[in-house]
Design a protein around this motif. Structure first.
Motif, PDB file in Angstrom:
ATOM      1  N   UNK A 179       0.826  -1.215   0.000  1.00  0.00           N
ATOM      2  CA  UNK A 179       0.000   0.000   0.000  1.00  0.00           C
ATOM      3  C   UNK A 179       0.856   1.260   0.000  1.00  0.00           C
ATOM      4  N   UNK A 180       0.213   2.340  -0.360  1.00  0.00           N
ATOM      5  CA  UNK A 180       0.791   3.676  -0.257  1.00  0.00           C
ATOM      6  C   UNK A 180      -0.260   4.549   0.420  1.00  0.00           C
ATOM      7  N   UNK A 240       2.505  13.382  -0.580  1.00  0.00           N
ATOM      8  CA  UNK A 240       1.797  12.678  -1.649  1.00  0.00           C
ATOM      9  C   UNK A 240       2.699  11.670  -2.358  1.00  0.00           C
ATOM     10  N   UNK A 241       2.074  10.829  -3.176  1.00  0.00           N
ATOM     11  CA  UNK A 241       2.818   9.879  -3.994  1.00  0.00           C
ATOM     12  C   UNK A 241       3.650  10.650  -5.018  1.00  0.00           C
ATOM     13  N   UNK A 279       4.870   4.273   2.356  1.00  0.00           N
ATOM     14  CA  UNK A 279       4.736   3.036   1.592  1.00  0.00           C
ATOM     15  C   UNK A 279       4.975   1.830   2.491  1.00  0.00           C
ATOM     16  N   UNK A 280       4.115   0.846   2.355  1.00  0.00           N
ATOM     17  CA  UNK A 280       4.222  -0.392   3.127  1.00  0.00           C
ATOM     18  C   UNK A 280       4.240  -1.541   2.131  1.00  0.00           C
ATOM     19  N   UNK A 281       5.330  -2.301   2.117  1.00  0.00           N
ATOM     20  CA  UNK A 281       5.502  -3.370   1.129  1.00  0.00           C
ATOM     21  C   UNK A 281       4.580  -4.552   1.389  1.00  0.00           C
TER      22      UNK A 281
END
Length: 175
Positions: free
Chosen positions: A87-88, A128-129, A136-138
């Protein structure tokens, strides 16, 4: 003679071959597919959840930075996802032309600078992205996560105008 016919009929019934039913079996498949998914808020929450308000409190002047940490229902971001999902988590810069340098709360005529961070040392701006400042979570863990937002209202040398200063920050969860 009647007795003879009766006995013959009875003997014939006894000698009849039994009637058998046939059994046929087959099978069918049962499947369930779990896809990656996420919601903002706790498990079962609907999108559009209100995370509450980060409140710097009331003050007459701001000679020093005012630092606060969010809590559940008061600005913390709550996320539930399928375990293992990448997720981001992004926060936009609000309604008043904020940036990675500063966001702004406004009373309609005057603005005060503040910023939101991912860490308590206020070194990782939560952005922001597009600017590379999203969180960010892998691989999302198996339980709902609550992410603290660390907020800093920047000191100002001048007395701010009276009023209630507000901003709205949008949380974007991408998976």
């Amino acid at each position: 003679m009647a007795l003879y016919r009766f006995l013959c009929a009875l003997a014939g019934l006894c000698c009849c071959v039994g009637v058998y039913a046939d059994t046929v079996t087959d099978s069918f498949a049962v499947t369930a597919t779990v896809t990656s998914g996420c919601v903002l808020g706790s498990s079962g929450a609907v999108n559009g959840v209100d995370f509450g308000t980060i409140n710097f409190g009331s003050m007459v002047d701001i000679p020093n930075h005012v630092d606060i940490a969010s809590s559940s229902g008061a600005g913390s971001v709550i996320v539930t996802c399928t375990p293992g999902t990448s997720i981001s988590l992004a926060l936009d810069y609000g309604l008043h032309n904020g940036s990675s340098s500063a966001r702004y709360v406004s009373n309609g005529t005057t603005s005060l600078a503040y910023q939101l961070y991912r860490d308590s040392s206020h070194s990782q701006v939560w952005g922001t992205v597009a600017d590379g400042l999203a969180y960010n979570i892998a691989s999302f863990p198996s339980a709902t996560q609550t992410y603290t937002v660390y907020a800093r209202l920047f000191a100002t040398a001048t007395m701010p105008a009276t009023g209630t200063y507000t901003d709205t920050v949008t949380v974007t969860l991408t998976y």
